[in-house]
Scaffold this motif. Structure first.
Motif, PDB file in Angstrom:
ATOM      1  N   GLN A   1       0.960  -1.137   0.108  1.00  0.00           N
ATOM      2  CA  GLN A   1       0.023   0.093  -0.100  1.00  0.00           C
ATOM      3  C   GLN A   1       0.836   1.374  -0.035  1.00  0.00           C
ATOM      4  OE1 GLN A   1      -2.221   0.973   3.741  1.00  0.00           O
ATOM      5  NE2 GLN A   1      -3.964   1.332   2.404  1.00  0.00           N
ATOM      6  N   TRP A   2       1.879   1.194   0.836  1.00  0.00           N
ATOM      7  CA  TRP A   2       2.783   2.315   0.775  1.00  0.00           C
ATOM      8  C   TRP A   2       3.390   2.705  -0.623  1.00  0.00           C
ATOM      9  CZ3 TRP A   2       8.419   2.397   1.183  1.00  0.00           C
ATOM     10  CH2 TRP A   2       9.058   3.713   1.394  1.00  0.00           C
ATOM     11  N   TYR A   3       3.919   1.537  -1.036  1.00  0.00           N
ATOM     12  CA  TYR A   3       4.640   1.637  -2.386  1.00  0.00           C
ATOM     13  C   TYR A   3       3.817   2.292  -3.352  1.00  0.00           C
ATOM     14  CZ  TYR A   3       6.483   0.068  -6.718  1.00  0.00           C
ATOM     15  OH  TYR A   3       7.354  -0.197  -7.889  1.00  0.00           O
ATOM     16  N   TYR A   4       2.429   1.927  -3.450  1.00  0.00           N
ATOM     17  CA  TYR A   4       1.492   2.725  -4.082  1.00  0.00           C
ATOM     18  C   TYR A   4       1.231   4.195  -4.060  1.00  0.00           C
ATOM     19  CZ  TYR A   4       0.253  -2.156  -6.055  1.00  0.00           C
ATOM     20  OH  TYR A   4       0.457  -3.452  -6.483  1.00  0.00           O
ATOM     21  N   GLN A   5       1.390   4.320  -2.726  1.00  0.00           N
ATOM     22  CA  GLN A   5       1.156   5.741  -2.502  1.00  0.00           C
ATOM     23  C   GLN A   5       2.373   6.599  -2.681  1.00  0.00           C
ATOM     24  OE1 GLN A   5       0.914   5.161   1.935  1.00  0.00           O
ATOM     25  NE2 GLN A   5      -1.638   5.501   1.848  1.00  0.00           N
ATOM     26  N   ILE A   6       3.460   6.380  -2.629  1.00  0.00           N
ATOM     27  CA  ILE A   6       4.773   6.919  -3.000  1.00  0.00           C
ATOM     28  C   ILE A   6       4.885   7.221  -4.678  1.00  0.00           C
ATOM     29  CG2 ILE A   6       5.844   6.521  -1.037  1.00  0.00           C
ATOM     30  CD1 ILE A   6       7.773   4.457  -2.220  1.00  0.00           C
ATOM     31  N   GLY A   7       3.783   6.292  -5.396  1.00  0.00           N
ATOM     32  CA  GLY A   7       3.870   6.625  -6.804  1.00  0.00           C
ATOM     33  C   GLY A   7       4.323   5.153  -7.511  1.00  0.00           C
ATOM     34  N   GLY A   8       4.565   4.046  -6.899  1.00  0.00           N
ATOM     35  CA  GLY A   8       5.104   3.044  -7.549  1.00  0.00           C
ATOM     36  C   GLY A   8       3.979   2.464  -8.132  1.00  0.00           C
ATOM     37  N   ARG A   9       4.077   1.647  -9.023  1.00  0.00           N
ATOM     38  CA  ARG A   9       2.846   0.970 -10.006  1.00  0.00           C
ATOM     39  C   ARG A   9       3.232  -0.701  -9.956  1.00  0.00           C
ATOM     40  NH1 ARG A   9       0.977   4.821  -9.130  1.00  0.00           N
ATOM     41  NH2 ARG A   9      -0.166   6.258 -10.337  1.00  0.00           N
ATOM     42  N   GLU A  10       4.232  -1.078 -10.329  1.00  0.00           N
ATOM     43  CA  GLU A  10       4.320  -2.558 -10.697  1.00  0.00           C
ATOM     44  C   GLU A  10       5.334  -3.061  -9.556  1.00  0.00           C
ATOM     45  OE1 GLU A  10       5.746  -3.502 -14.693  1.00  0.00           O
ATOM     46  OE2 GLU A  10       4.521  -2.204 -15.487  1.00  0.00           O
ATOM     47  N   ILE A  11       4.696  -4.148  -8.895  1.00  0.00           N
ATOM     48  CA  ILE A  11       5.469  -4.702  -7.780  1.00  0.00           C
ATOM     49  C   ILE A  11       4.905  -6.220  -7.678  1.00  0.00           C
ATOM     50  CG2 ILE A  11       3.822  -4.017  -5.864  1.00  0.00           C
ATOM     51  CD1 ILE A  11       6.278  -4.307  -4.026  1.00  0.00           C
ATOM     52  N   SER A  12       5.753  -7.027  -7.469  1.00  0.00           N
ATOM     53  CA  SER A  12       5.185  -8.628  -7.415  1.00  0.00           C
ATOM     54  C   SER A  12       6.081  -9.342  -6.330  1.00  0.00           C
ATOM     55  CB  SER A  12       5.483  -9.269  -8.924  1.00  0.00           C
ATOM     56  OG  SER A  12       6.887  -9.215  -9.454  1.00  0.00           O
ATOM     57  N   PHE A  13       5.335 -10.375  -5.836  1.00  0.00           N
ATOM     58  CA  PHE A  13       6.227 -11.045  -4.878  1.00  0.00           C
ATOM     59  C   PHE A  13       6.112 -12.582  -5.281  1.00  0.00           C
ATOM     60  CE2 PHE A  13       4.296  -7.602  -2.885  1.00  0.00           C
ATOM     61  CZ  PHE A  13       5.117  -7.128  -1.831  1.00  0.00           C
ATOM     62  N   ASN A  14       7.266 -13.113  -5.540  1.00  0.00           N
ATOM     63  CA  ASN A  14       7.324 -14.404  -5.927  1.00  0.00           C
ATOM     64  C   ASN A  14       7.547 -15.448  -4.379  1.00  0.00           C
ATOM     65  OD1 ASN A  14       7.801 -17.020  -7.251  1.00  0.00           O
ATOM     66  ND2 ASN A  14      10.122 -16.393  -7.732  1.00  0.00           N
ATOM     67  N   TYR A  15       6.563 -16.180  -4.315  1.00  0.00           N
ATOM     68  CA  TYR A  15       6.428 -17.132  -2.959  1.00  0.00           C
ATOM     69  C   TYR A  15       7.150 -18.495  -3.277  1.00  0.00           C
ATOM     70  CZ  TYR A  15       3.187 -13.540  -1.633  1.00  0.00           C
ATOM     71  OH  TYR A  15       2.667 -12.542  -1.275  1.00  0.00           O
ATOM     72  N   HIS A  16       7.463 -19.144  -2.232  1.00  0.00           N
ATOM     73  CA  HIS A  16       7.838 -20.727  -2.325  1.00  0.00           C
ATOM     74  C   HIS A  16       6.557 -21.513  -2.485  1.00  0.00           C
ATOM     75  CE1 HIS A  16      12.090 -20.243  -1.460  1.00  0.00           C
ATOM     76  NE2 HIS A  16      11.874 -19.354  -0.366  1.00  0.00           N
ATOM     77  N   LYS A  17       6.683 -22.430  -2.923  1.00  0.00           N
ATOM     78  CA  LYS A  17       5.525 -23.446  -3.278  1.00  0.00           C
ATOM     79  C   LYS A  17       4.906 -23.856  -1.985  1.00  0.00           C
ATOM     80  CE  LYS A  17       4.212 -27.582  -5.716  1.00  0.00           C
ATOM     81  NZ  LYS A  17       4.371 -28.803  -6.582  1.00  0.00           N
ATOM     82  N   SER A  18       5.887 -24.092  -1.041  1.00  0.00           N
ATOM     83  CA  SER A  18       5.640 -24.644   0.065  1.00  0.00           C
ATOM     84  C   SER A  18       4.498 -23.690   0.986  1.00  0.00           C
ATOM     85  CB  SER A  18       6.710 -24.900   1.258  1.00  0.00           C
ATOM     86  OG  SER A  18       7.531 -23.774   1.389  1.00  0.00           O
ATOM     87  N   TYR A  19       4.532 -22.390   0.697  1.00  0.00           N
ATOM     88  CA  TYR A  19       3.896 -21.269   1.339  1.00  0.00           C
ATOM     89  C   TYR A  19       2.400 -20.969   0.415  1.00  0.00           C
ATOM     90  CZ  TYR A  19       2.728 -16.839   3.576  1.00  0.00           C
ATOM     91  OH  TYR A  19       2.243 -16.001   4.552  1.00  0.00           O
ATOM     92  N   LEU A  20       2.157 -21.561  -0.588  1.00  0.00           N
ATOM     93  CA  LEU A  20       1.012 -21.647  -1.213  1.00  0.00           C
ATOM     94  C   LEU A  20      -0.124 -22.711  -1.131  1.00  0.00           C
ATOM     95  CD1 LEU A  20       2.701 -20.289  -4.782  1.00  0.00           C
ATOM     96  CD2 LEU A  20       1.565 -18.884  -2.769  1.00  0.00           C
ATOM     97  N   LEU A  21      -1.243 -22.114  -1.166  1.00  0.00           N
ATOM     98  CA  LEU A  21      -2.291 -23.421  -0.987  1.00  0.00           C
ATOM     99  C   LEU A  21      -2.889 -23.757  -2.472  1.00  0.00           C
ATOM    100  CD1 LEU A  21      -3.990 -21.689   2.149  1.00  0.00           C
ATOM    101  CD2 LEU A  21      -2.392 -23.670   1.983  1.00  0.00           C
ATOM    102  N   THR A  22      -3.582 -24.555  -2.460  1.00  0.00           N
ATOM    103  CA  THR A  22      -4.317 -24.893  -3.768  1.00  0.00           C
ATOM    104  C   THR A  22      -5.680 -24.215  -3.462  1.00  0.00           C
ATOM    105  OG1 THR A  22      -5.507 -26.944  -2.959  1.00  0.00           O
ATOM    106  CG2 THR A  22      -3.505 -27.074  -4.167  1.00  0.00           C
ATOM    107  N   PRO A  23      -6.633 -23.651  -4.340  1.00  0.00           N
ATOM    108  CA  PRO A  23      -7.904 -23.178  -4.142  1.00  0.00           C
ATOM    109  C   PRO A  23      -8.827 -23.984  -3.359  1.00  0.00           C
ATOM    110  CG  PRO A  23      -7.185 -22.870  -6.386  1.00  0.00           C
ATOM    111  CD  PRO A  23      -6.064 -24.062  -5.946  1.00  0.00           C
ATOM    112  N   SER A  24      -8.604 -25.274  -3.561  1.00  0.00           N
ATOM    113  CA  SER A  24      -9.806 -26.239  -2.670  1.00  0.00           C
ATOM    114  C   SER A  24      -9.187 -25.969  -0.986  1.00  0.00           C
ATOM    115  CB  SER A  24      -9.476 -27.715  -3.219  1.00  0.00           C
ATOM    116  OG  SER A  24      -8.237 -28.066  -3.049  1.00  0.00           O
ATOM    117  N   GLU A  25      -7.736 -26.136  -1.097  1.00  0.00           N
ATOM    118  CA  GLU A  25      -7.449 -25.973   0.608  1.00  0.00           C
ATOM    119  C   GLU A  25      -7.869 -24.699   1.047  1.00  0.00           C
ATOM    120  OE1 GLU A  25      -3.263 -28.672   0.210  1.00  0.00           O
ATOM    121  OE2 GLU A  25      -3.074 -26.675  -0.168  1.00  0.00           O
ATOM    122  N   ALA A  26      -7.585 -23.343   0.003  1.00  0.00           N
ATOM    123  CA  ALA A  26      -7.927 -22.309   0.818  1.00  0.00           C
ATOM    124  C   ALA A  26      -9.449 -22.139   1.038  1.00  0.00           C
ATOM    125  CB  ALA A  26      -7.485 -21.322  -0.421  1.00  0.00           C
TER     126      ALA A  26
END
Length: 257
Positions: free
Chosen positions: A103-128
């Motif tokens: 949120q702060w990044y967008y406030q200061i004028g940023g536009r493109e930001i992406s977070f690349n997570y480890h697979k172990s930190y991600l859930l499947t849609p059914s799990e979520a």
């Protein structure tokens, strides 16, 4: 970050704002931004592989970064940096940190930001969906509202922090607002106007009234359920956005633009 560096950085920030020195303010804002990116990738390496920022599209919002709000925010980030010396075991706390940073990044004028997570930190849609206690159909609706969903080939697509964050009304609304903001950057006003009308129609059909005030006349007393609160704030936000867009779009049409 050592205590000495922390103290000097705090002094530099205060000095830059006291002098209203824009180049120095930009420098301190850039420094805190870079430190946060490195800290998140280092301290939270169990969750994040990388954080990517497109610096070519980072044009500081001068009005915001020179404001008292940004000065206060920089000092608060500085405090969080000095205390961020070990991974947070709580996904909820990590998620709040990630959303606040974005949120702060967008406030200061940023536009493109992406977070690349480890697979172990991600859930499947059914799990979520199971952890949220909803159907996959409802989860898909959440995704359309901004629920974080990684679009890649793997079935593991939802960061674990989204489960507790979506139960937090304040952060669920923050996430949805940022999502809408990102859409606005890539949409023509006319396209967004049509989209808002369709979204408002869904609420009107669900509650069988025309406005959010009619649907929630006594919100605090009768509609304190989590889903109702989310509906209320999203509907209210859509009505406000509709009024602003009508003025812009209709004004452009009237002016022949």
């Amino acid at each position: 970050m050592s205590l000495a560096v922390y103290e000097e950085t705090g002094k530099d920030i205060d000095r830059a704002y006291k002098e209203q020195n824009k180049p120095k303010i930009e420098k301190e804002t850039s420094y805190i931004l870079s430190q946060l990116v490195m800290m998140m990738m280092g301290v939270f390496s169990d969750r994040i592989k990388s954080v990517h920022i497109n610096t070519q599209h980072l044009h500081f919002n001068e009005m915001f970064i020179t404001s008292e709000k940004n000065r206060t925010t920089l000092l608060k980030w500085l405090e969080r940096l000095i205390s961020m010396d070990h991974p947070a075991t709580d996904d909820y706390k990590f998620g709040k940190l990630k959303v606040d940073f974005e949120q702060w990044y967008y406030q200061i004028g940023g536009r493109e930001i992406s977070f690349n997570y480890h697979k172990s930190y991600l859930l499947t849609p059914s799990e979520a969906a199971e952890q949220l206690g909803v159907s996959t159909v409802t989860l898909n609706k959440y995704v359309k509202d901004g629920f974080e969903y990684i679009d890649h080939k793997s079935h593991h697509r939802i960061p674990k922090h989204m489960i507790p964050l979506w139960h937090d009304t304040v952060y669920a609304i923050k996430i949805q607002m940022m999502y809408q903001q990102r859409k606005l950057w890539n949409q023509k006003p006319e396209e967004r106007l049509k989209e808002i009308v369709e979204e408002l129609l869904e609420f009107q059909m669900k509650y069988k009234v025309d406005t959010v005030k009619e649907a929630f006349p006594t919100l605090d007393h009768n509609h304190n359920e989590e889903d109702s609160l989310l509906d209320y704030y999203e509907w209210e936000s859509l009505e406000e956005e509709l009024r602003d867009l009508k003025n812009k779009v209709y004004g452009d049409w009237k002016n022949g633009e």
